[in-house]
Design a protein around this motif. Structure first.
Motif, PDB file in Angstrom:
ATOM      1  N   TRP A   1     -18.752  14.732  29.410  1.00 28.14           N
ATOM      2  CA  TRP A   1     -18.399  13.420  28.859  1.00 28.14           C
ATOM      3  C   TRP A   1     -19.631  12.550  28.585  1.00 28.14           C
ATOM      4  CZ3 TRP A   1     -14.377  12.690  33.318  1.00 28.14           C
ATOM      5  CH2 TRP A   1     -13.203  13.380  33.004  1.00 28.14           C
ATOM      6  N   MET A   2     -20.786  12.920  29.117  1.00 22.24           N
ATOM      7  CA  MET A   2     -21.953  12.055  29.019  1.00 22.24           C
ATOM      8  C   MET A   2     -22.537  12.039  27.603  1.00 22.24           C
ATOM      9  SD  MET A   2     -23.937  12.839  32.640  1.00 22.24           S
ATOM     10  CE  MET A   2     -25.082  11.477  32.398  1.00 22.24           C
ATOM     11  N   LYS A   3     -23.176  10.913  27.293  1.00 18.16           N
ATOM     12  CA  LYS A   3     -23.870  10.785  26.007  1.00 18.16           C
ATOM     13  C   LYS A   3     -25.070  11.736  25.968  1.00 18.16           C
ATOM     14  CE  LYS A   3     -23.207   5.715  25.878  1.00 18.16           C
ATOM     15  NZ  LYS A   3     -23.955   4.436  25.765  1.00 18.16           N
ATOM     16  N   PRO A   4     -25.427  12.242  24.798  1.00 17.97           N
ATOM     17  CA  PRO A   4     -26.631  13.080  24.720  1.00 17.97           C
ATOM     18  C   PRO A   4     -27.915  12.313  25.016  1.00 17.97           C
ATOM     19  CG  PRO A   4     -25.724  12.645  22.542  1.00 17.97           C
ATOM     20  CD  PRO A   4     -24.710  12.169  23.517  1.00 17.97           C
ATOM     21  N   THR A   5     -27.846  10.978  24.960  1.00 17.53           N
ATOM     22  CA  THR A   5     -29.023  10.142  25.247  1.00 17.53           C
ATOM     23  C   THR A   5     -29.047   9.637  26.690  1.00 17.53           C
ATOM     24  OG1 THR A   5     -27.769   8.231  24.437  1.00 17.53           O
ATOM     25  CG2 THR A   5     -29.232   9.361  22.855  1.00 17.53           C
TER      26      THR A   5
ATOM     27  N   GLN B   1     -30.554  22.900  30.338  1.00 18.05           N
ATOM     28  CA  GLN B   1     -31.167  23.962  29.530  1.00 18.05           C
ATOM     29  C   GLN B   1     -30.803  23.818  28.057  1.00 18.05           C
ATOM     30  OE1 GLN B   1     -29.687  27.341  31.751  1.00 18.05           O
ATOM     31  NE2 GLN B   1     -31.620  27.585  32.880  1.00 18.05           N
ATOM     32  N   ARG B   2     -29.625  23.283  27.797  1.00 21.07           N
ATOM     33  CA  ARG B   2     -29.192  23.058  26.410  1.00 21.07           C
ATOM     34  C   ARG B   2     -29.678  21.723  25.854  1.00 21.07           C
ATOM     35  NH1 ARG B   2     -24.142  22.045  26.490  1.00 21.07           N
ATOM     36  NH2 ARG B   2     -23.580  22.400  28.680  1.00 21.07           N
ATOM     37  N   GLY B   3     -30.278  20.887  26.727  1.00 26.15           N
ATOM     38  CA  GLY B   3     -30.713  19.571  26.290  1.00 26.15           C
ATOM     39  C   GLY B   3     -29.551  18.678  25.893  1.00 26.15           C
ATOM     40  N   ALA B   4     -28.413  18.838  26.588  1.00 19.74           N
ATOM     41  CA  ALA B   4     -27.197  18.112  26.213  1.00 19.74           C
ATOM     42  C   ALA B   4     -27.229  16.655  26.657  1.00 19.74           C
ATOM     43  CB  ALA B   4     -25.968  18.817  26.790  1.00 19.74           C
ATOM     44  N   ILE B   5     -28.108  16.308  27.619  1.00 22.17           N
ATOM     45  CA  ILE B   5     -28.372  14.907  27.947  1.00 22.17           C
ATOM     46  C   ILE B   5     -29.888  14.710  27.940  1.00 22.17           C
ATOM     47  CG2 ILE B   5     -26.247  14.582  29.270  1.00 22.17           C
ATOM     48  CD1 ILE B   5     -27.912  14.771  31.835  1.00 22.17           C
ATOM     49  N   ALA B   6     -30.318  13.459  27.978  1.00 23.67           N
ATOM     50  CA  ALA B   6     -31.750  13.192  27.838  1.00 23.67           C
ATOM     51  C   ALA B   6     -32.555  13.670  29.036  1.00 23.67           C
ATOM     52  CB  ALA B   6     -31.977  11.693  27.621  1.00 23.67           C
ATOM     53  N   GLY B   7     -31.978  13.583  30.234  1.00 22.50           N
ATOM     54  CA  GLY B   7     -32.723  14.009  31.400  1.00 22.50           C
ATOM     55  C   GLY B   7     -31.977  13.761  32.689  1.00 22.50           C
ATOM     56  N   ALA B   8     -32.514  14.306  33.771  1.00 23.30           N
ATOM     57  CA  ALA B   8     -31.945  14.100  35.103  1.00 23.30           C
ATOM     58  C   ALA B   8     -33.080  13.861  36.082  1.00 23.30           C
ATOM     59  CB  ALA B   8     -31.124  15.311  35.535  1.00 23.30           C
ATOM     60  N   ALA B   9     -32.871  12.938  37.003  1.00 29.50           N
ATOM     61  CA  ALA B   9     -33.820  12.676  38.087  1.00 29.50           C
ATOM     62  C   ALA B   9     -33.097  12.943  39.398  1.00 29.50           C
ATOM     63  CB  ALA B   9     -34.339  11.246  38.027  1.00 29.50           C
ATOM     64  N   LEU B  10     -33.609  13.879  40.179  1.00 31.32           N
ATOM     65  CA  LEU B  10     -32.897  14.383  41.345  1.00 31.32           C
ATOM     66  C   LEU B  10     -33.778  14.349  42.583  1.00 31.32           C
ATOM     67  CD1 LEU B  10     -31.556  17.606  39.573  1.00 31.32           C
ATOM     68  CD2 LEU B  10     -30.364  15.404  39.782  1.00 31.32           C
TER      69      LEU B  10
ATOM     70  N   PRO C   1     -34.536  26.534  38.851  1.00 32.86           N
ATOM     71  CA  PRO C   1     -34.792  25.926  37.538  1.00 32.86           C
ATOM     72  C   PRO C   1     -35.174  24.453  37.590  1.00 32.86           C
ATOM     73  CG  PRO C   1     -32.832  27.310  37.448  1.00 32.86           C
ATOM     74  CD  PRO C   1     -33.235  27.242  38.884  1.00 32.86           C
ATOM     75  N   PHE C   2     -34.690  23.712  38.591  1.00 33.19           N
ATOM     76  CA  PHE C   2     -35.034  22.294  38.669  1.00 33.19           C
ATOM     77  C   PHE C   2     -36.540  22.083  38.847  1.00 33.19           C
ATOM     78  CE2 PHE C   2     -30.568  21.107  40.410  1.00 33.19           C
ATOM     79  CZ  PHE C   2     -30.088  20.982  39.112  1.00 33.19           C
ATOM     80  N   ARG C   3     -37.253  23.100  39.303  1.00 28.76           N
ATOM     81  CA  ARG C   3     -38.699  22.977  39.485  1.00 28.76           C
ATOM     82  C   ARG C   3     -39.456  23.071  38.160  1.00 28.76           C
ATOM     83  NH1 ARG C   3     -40.878  23.540  44.724  1.00 28.76           N
ATOM     84  NH2 ARG C   3     -39.387  24.155  46.351  1.00 28.76           N
ATOM     85  N   THR C   4     -38.817  23.603  37.134  1.00 26.72           N
ATOM     86  CA  THR C   4     -39.556  23.905  35.900  1.00 26.72           C
ATOM     87  C   THR C   4     -38.978  23.271  34.633  1.00 26.72           C
ATOM     88  OG1 THR C   4     -38.298  25.978  35.691  1.00 26.72           O
ATOM     89  CG2 THR C   4     -40.430  26.091  36.811  1.00 26.72           C
ATOM     90  N   LEU C   5     -37.735  22.815  34.663  1.00 23.04           N
ATOM     91  CA  LEU C   5     -37.148  22.223  33.461  1.00 23.04           C
ATOM     92  C   LEU C   5     -37.900  20.952  33.073  1.00 23.04           C
ATOM     93  CD1 LEU C   5     -33.374  22.738  34.289  1.00 23.04           C
ATOM     94  CD2 LEU C   5     -34.534  23.594  32.236  1.00 23.04           C
ATOM     95  N   ASN C   6     -38.286  20.848  31.810  1.00 23.89           N
ATOM     96  CA  ASN C   6     -39.089  19.714  31.350  1.00 23.89           C
ATOM     97  C   ASN C   6     -38.330  18.390  31.373  1.00 23.89           C
ATOM     98  OD1 ASN C   6     -41.366  21.291  30.881  1.00 23.89           O
ATOM     99  ND2 ASN C   6     -40.727  21.801  28.789  1.00 23.89           N
ATOM    100  N   ASN C   7     -37.003  18.454  31.295  1.00 23.20           N
ATOM    101  CA  ASN C   7     -36.210  17.228  31.260  1.00 23.20           C
ATOM    102  C   ASN C   7     -35.644  16.858  32.628  1.00 23.20           C
ATOM    103  OD1 ASN C   7     -34.563  19.466  31.232  1.00 23.20           O
ATOM    104  ND2 ASN C   7     -33.275  18.787  29.527  1.00 23.20           N
TER     105      ASN C   7
END
Length: 321
Positions: free
Chosen positions: A228-232, A254-263, A276-282
């Motif tokens: 449901w989230m916006k791609p931005t 991985q699909r770049g479906a949202i702008a980013g995540a901070a965890l 993957p969370f260690r290496t994903l650019n977003n």
């Protein structure tokens, strides 16, 4: 009391090797011998071999699992002390059945909201990427996202969520919130608009998770909600890792479906080296530092000592249950 009759205390989860210096543990010298164990959690058999000789164990929230299988193999254990007054990693019914007292401590309430806001600023302005570019000899590499006039969504408007709402209002953001127990009236008391779960995910430019981990909240941020989230939009989680379906989030990122995540929280912890969370650019990822501050650690460990002294005197305090 002779040296041989001293209680044996283990202080676990001291991953940074700081517990011995944060407070003065020598106040326990007359009644106990204190050991600081720095290893990460391990399988049950290994944990039993490490801990079977201790009568008292001090732990940090959710770092080590004290389930029935482990507790039942620690016959000497009489007191389990945790940082905070909630610890989902302790099987309280098993502890009660085995006659193990469980006590907690108070918490410094501003630590988690502050790190939440640091992550919001970090991911929306790409602070790590820009700082690394400068360090590597480069200059500006992208455009940051503005917060003023945007919508912050809060999943769980409890004590931490309310502080984050105040920060957002100071930045000129519209704040919306949802949880299963939240009402329009309670949200309005702190200047927040109550919305449905779907509206929360659909309308948020930044969505921050602040639910307590429970059977009801586990996996509540699932593939449908993430869809449901916006791609931005940006997703922030400083609560607990299992609240989010990590496989669904990884696919989304991985699909770049949202702008980013901070965890700041994960399942499991510590995060595996190949995750993957260690290496994903977003993804902006930090190692569960939400409550890792000087004030919090001083409160945790000083009150752990108070708990031990009170229990030893036959008048336990801050008892769970």
């Amino acid at each position: 009391m002779t040296e041989h009759s001293l209680l044996r205390i283990a202080v676990l989860d001291d991953w940074q090797s700081v517990a011995s210096d944060v407070v003065d543990w020598t106040v326990l010298d007359s009644i106990a011998d204190v050991s600081f164990l720095h290893e990460f959690p391990a399988d049950t058999a290994t944990m039993v071999s490490r801990l079977e000789s201790f009568e008292i164990i001090c732990v940090m929230r959710e770092r080590t699992q004290f389930n029935d299988a482990l507790l039942s193999q620690l016959p000497r254990l009489k007191l389990l002390v945790t940082g905070g007054m909630r610890n989902a990693a302790i099987d309280l019914p098993a502890a009660a059945r085995l006659g193990i007292q469980v006590c907690g401590t108070e918490s410094y309430k501003n630590a988690a909201p502050e790190v939440t806001w640091a992550l919001i600023m970090g991911i929306t302005r790409n602070l790590v990427g820009e700082a690394n570019s400068l360090r590597d000899g480069g200059w500006q590499i992208g455009l940051g996202s503005d917060l003023y006039g945007k919508t912050l969504g809060i999943l769980g408007l409890g004590s931490i969520g309310k502080w984050v709402a105040k920060y957002a209002q100071a930045f000129g953001m519209r704040v919306i919130a949802w949880s299963e127990n939240l009402t329009t009236e309670r949200a309005a008391e702190v200047g927040v608009t109550y919305v449905t779960k779907r509206e929360l995910f659909e309308q948020s430019d930044v969505l921050s998770v602040h639910l307590v981990l429970s059977d009801r909240s586990r996996g509540i941020v699932d593939a449908q909600a993430l869809g449901w989230m916006k791609p931005t939009a940006y997703l922030i989680n400083t609560a607990r890792g299992p609240i989010i379906d990590e496989a669904a989030l990884i696919s989304l990122m991985q699909r770049g479906a949202i702008a980013g995540a901070a965890l700041d929280v994960y399942e499991p912890e510590p995060l595996p080296a190949d995750h993957p969370f260690r290496t994903l650019n977003n993804v902006l990822a930090t190692p569960h530092i939400g409550y890792v501050t000087e004030n919090n650690y001083q409160m945790f460990f000083s009150q752990m000592i108070e708990d031990i002294q009170a229990w030893h005197a036959g008048k336990p305090i801050r008892v769970f249950g």
